[in-house]
Scaffold this motif. Structure first.
Motif, mmCIF file in Angstrom:
data_model
loop_
_atom_site.group_PDB
_atom_site.id
_atom_site.type_symbol
_atom_site.label_atom_id
_atom_site.label_comp_id
_atom_site.label_asym_id
_atom_site.label_seq_id
_atom_site.Cartn_x
_atom_site.Cartn_y
_atom_site.Cartn_z
ATOM 1 N N LYS A 30 0.818 -1.214 0.000
ATOM 2 C CA LYS A 30 0.000 0.000 0.000
ATOM 3 C C LYS A 30 0.851 1.264 0.000
ATOM 4 C CE LYS A 30 -0.579 -0.293 5.036
ATOM 5 N NZ LYS A 30 -1.561 -0.435 6.141
ATOM 6 N N ARG A 31 2.129 1.149 0.387
ATOM 7 C CA ARG A 31 2.981 2.326 0.463
ATOM 8 C C ARG A 31 3.450 2.806 -0.907
ATOM 9 N NH1 ARG A 31 8.366 2.217 0.631
ATOM 10 N NH2 ARG A 31 8.394 3.679 2.383
ATOM 11 N N ALA A 34 1.817 5.991 -2.299
ATOM 12 C CA ALA A 34 2.293 7.216 -1.660
ATOM 13 C C ALA A 34 3.679 7.600 -2.156
ATOM 14 C CB ALA A 34 2.294 7.043 -0.144
ATOM 15 N N GLU A 37 3.295 9.328 -5.416
ATOM 16 C CA GLU A 37 2.748 10.669 -5.245
ATOM 17 C C GLU A 37 3.820 11.639 -4.742
ATOM 18 O OE1 GLU A 37 0.194 13.894 -5.253
ATOM 19 O OE2 GLU A 37 0.134 11.969 -6.293
ATOM 20 N N VAL A 103 -0.129 12.915 1.895
ATOM 21 C CA VAL A 103 -0.120 11.710 1.059
ATOM 22 C C VAL A 103 -0.620 10.547 1.901
ATOM 23 C CG1 VAL A 103 1.789 12.524 -0.359
ATOM 24 C CG2 VAL A 103 2.276 11.128 1.644
ATOM 25 N N SER A 104 -0.941 9.442 1.222
ATOM 26 C CA SER A 104 -1.371 8.253 1.953
ATOM 27 C C SER A 104 -0.172 7.631 2.661
ATOM 28 C CB SER A 104 -2.027 7.256 0.996
ATOM 29 O OG SER A 104 -1.150 6.900 -0.060
ATOM 30 N N THR A 105 -0.389 6.527 3.324
ATOM 31 C CA THR A 105 0.635 5.990 4.226
ATOM 32 C C THR A 105 1.916 5.559 3.507
ATOM 33 O OG1 THR A 105 1.091 4.354 5.962
ATOM 34 C CG2 THR A 105 -0.285 3.629 4.096
#
Length: 289
Positions: A30-31, A34, A37, A103-105
């Protein structure tokens, strides 16, 4: 055009329309979204990194991304300016990067930066070899001792997180004389306190070596990097922050040394004497219990 990679499969491709791109395929996480981004935001801010062409796209059970190909450049800047070049480039990255909340995680951090991992034991599972449990590998007690003392110092205090690159090795940067041409390996973005990120970079960067570009910074090189970084940011670290920078460098170098020992390679990332000297700068008691 080429195929390479270590933790990722990296392919250089020339498309039918003539564009040259780099596609990276690695295990899904999932990283990654990010990381892309952050890279996109830095490119838009004018930082020298490849322009992302896609987001993180599913690719079988893996995830793939694509970016513009940036060829050329030297592995190292001029001999007399290595510390200045690497430190100033890192300071600019920290300054231009988005804030963690934008940003996300970015969790979990890559294993060589995961001093505060949530697993059991001192050492996290190696990202490059997850079947190896470093905590079950006997021998070289001085490495475990250095890693433990560094981790304990890092746990003593904390500060606001920023986003930065946690694998500031010479192989991930290219130079045109003393000007930074491009930074690669944007999967190595993480959110951490500034002092810790700078400590990783100051311990991992390479000064000019006619022997090997993989030769890591000496204690004196690290000291010079930290001095130049503070000049570039416009203010000094506090005594506590500076100690945490040194502790972060000890931890990441000790992690690499432990992994080298675990897989039967020569230990090149740290020596016992250097660990003792670096630990002295953390404020930790370096006497053996």
């Amino acid at each position: 055009m080429f195929r390479s990679g270590y933790l990722s499969a990296v392919l250089g491709l020339r498309l039918a329309d003539g564009r040259e791109v780099v596609v990276k395929v690695r295990p899904d996480s999932k990283r990654i979204a990010a990381c892309v981004e952050v890279q996109r935001r830095l490119f838009q801010a004018g930082y020298p990194c490849p322009r992302p062409l896609t987001g993180a796209a599913p690719f079988g059970g893996d995830v793939a991304t694509a970016e513009a190909y940036v060829p050329g450049g030297a592995l190292l800047p001029s001999a007399d300016h290595a510390a200045e070049a690497f430190a100033e480039a890192f300071a600019r990255l920290i300054r231009l990067a988005p804030r963690p909340g934008e940003v996300s995680t970015l969790d979990p951090a890559p294993s060589w930066a995961a001093w505060n991992h949530t697993g059991d034991g001192l050492w996290p599972r190696p990202e490059e070899d997850p079947d190896v449990n470093l905590n079950e590998v006997a021998g070289q007690a001085w490495i475990d001792d250095a890693g433990r003392r560094a981790r304990d110092r890092l746990r003593d205090s904390e500060s606001e997180a920023v986003i930065g690159h946690c694998d500031w090795l010479a192989g991930n940067l290219r130079w045109s004389a003393n000007a930074l041409l491009v930074v690669h390996d944007w999967d190595s973005m993480t959110a951490e306190s500034e002092a810790v990120l700078v400590g990783f970079a100051a311990a991992l960067y390479s000064t000019y070596s006619t022997v090997s570009v993989d030769e890591l910074a000496t204690v004196e090189d690290t000291e010079r990097f930290l001095d130049v970084y503070c000049q570039a940011r416009g203010r000094d670290f506090s005594a506590s922050e500076l100690q945490r920078s040194w502790a972060a460098g000890v931890w990441t170098r000790a992690y690499d040394a432990k992994y080298q020992h675990a897989i039967g390679k020569a230990i090149t990332s740290l020596t016992e004497n250097e660990a003792r000297e670096r630990l002295r700068r953390t404020g930790a008691d370096t006497r053996r219990p």
